[in-house]
Design an enzyme around this catalytic site. Structure first.
Site, PDB file in Angstrom:
ATOM      1  N   HIS A   1       6.635   0.591   6.147  1.00 23.71           N
ATOM      2  CA  HIS A   1       5.546   0.901   5.315  1.00 23.71           C
ATOM      3  C   HIS A   1       4.432   1.520   6.038  1.00 23.71           C
ATOM      4  O   HIS A   1       4.153   1.661   7.158  1.00 23.71           O
ATOM      5  CB  HIS A   1       5.237  -0.676   4.573  1.00 23.71           C
ATOM      6  CG  HIS A   1       6.269  -1.249   3.975  1.00 23.71           C
ATOM      7  ND1 HIS A   1       6.136  -2.213   3.072  1.00 23.71           N
ATOM      8  CD2 HIS A   1       7.696  -0.980   3.843  1.00 23.71           C
ATOM      9  CE1 HIS A   1       7.049  -2.704   2.501  1.00 23.71           C
ATOM     10  NE2 HIS A   1       8.154  -1.840   2.791  1.00 23.71           N
TER      11      HIS A   1
ATOM     12  N   GLU B 129       1.155   0.699   5.715  1.00 27.33           N
ATOM     13  CA  GLU B 129       0.530  -0.166   6.756  1.00 27.33           C
ATOM     14  C   GLU B 129       0.826  -0.492   8.064  1.00 27.33           C
ATOM     15  O   GLU B 129       0.288  -0.267   9.178  1.00 27.33           O
ATOM     16  CB  GLU B 129       0.174  -1.476   5.979  1.00 27.33           C
ATOM     17  CG  GLU B 129      -0.416  -1.303   4.684  1.00 27.33           C
ATOM     18  CD  GLU B 129       0.216  -1.219   3.475  1.00 27.33           C
ATOM     19  OE1 GLU B 129      -0.005  -1.520   2.237  1.00 27.33           O
ATOM     20  OE2 GLU B 129       1.510  -0.893   3.725  1.00 27.33           O
TER      21      GLU B 129
ATOM     22  N   CYS C 148       2.027  -5.673   0.935  1.00 25.67           N
ATOM     23  CA  CYS C 148       2.895  -6.503   0.627  1.00 25.67           C
ATOM     24  C   CYS C 148       2.811  -7.743   1.728  1.00 25.67           C
ATOM     25  O   CYS C 148       2.334  -7.633   2.485  1.00 25.67           O
ATOM     26  CB  CYS C 148       4.256  -5.941   0.667  1.00 25.67           C
ATOM     27  SG  CYS C 148       4.789  -5.553   2.355  1.00 25.67           S
TER      28      CYS C 148
ATOM     29  N   CYS D  41       3.045  -6.430   5.125  1.00 22.56           N
ATOM     30  CA  CYS D  41       2.268  -5.686   5.625  1.00 22.56           C
ATOM     31  C   CYS D  41       0.935  -6.601   5.873  1.00 22.56           C
ATOM     32  O   CYS D  41       0.133  -6.421   6.569  1.00 22.56           O
ATOM     33  CB  CYS D  41       2.001  -4.427   4.765  1.00 22.56           C
ATOM     34  SG  CYS D  41       3.241  -3.326   4.566  1.00 22.56           S
TER      35      CYS D  41
END
Length: 156
Positions: A52, A54, A82, A85
């Site tokens: 992801h 992040e 999420c 993250c």
């Protein structure tokens, strides 16, 4: 630079990722007024569901600074992190999370989001992370909608 400038950099990084066929998520990490990392989602490129924006930005910032402790740094994320993250932000000891689109917005785009907000994770987990968002949501939605137009059938 201002928080708006940093988020606009995250949006530009997100746009680069979208143009490469990646999901519309990206993040920028800032410490002491300097950008130390900028990264977009690379889940499909890397065949890695943890890649992801992040997480990629945290990895890059830690490498650039030679530490796992990002105390005093802030993250600007196009989307509300999420749970994975958000946890990574907590464990990296980031100070603030600025996010644009919400988890509900990501769901509306077709992503299989867990519906646990950052505020709830912060509260229930006792995290000291400050949360600022939605922040520049309309601008973040614009790049997310570009992704939907170009790659909308490609979600996870």
């Amino acid at each position: 630079m201002t928080p708006e400038d940093y988020m606009k950099l995250a949006i530009a990084t997100c746009r680069e990722g979208v143009e490469k066929g990646q999901a519309p998520f990206a993040a920028v990490i800032v410490k002491d007024g300097k950008v130390v990392a900028s990264a977009h989602n690379t889940v499909w490129r890397d065949n890695d569901p943890t890649a992801h924006g992040e997480v990629n930005a945290i990895r890059a910032a830690c490498k650039a600074l030679g530490t796992i402790d990002l105390d005093g740094a802030d993250i600007y994320s196009v989307g509300e992190p999420c749970p994975m993250c958000f946890s990574a932000c907590h464990w990296a000891k980031l100070g603030k999370v600025y996010y644009g689109i919400t988890i509900a917005d990501a769901q509306d785009l077709g992503f299989q989001e867990l519906t646990i907000s950052n505020a709830r994770m912060r509260e229930e987990g006792g995290s000291p992370l400050e949360i600022v968002g939605p922040f520049l949501r309309d601008e973040c939605l614009e790049v997310a909608r570009l992704w939907k137009k170009l790659h909308g059938d490609k979600t996870y």
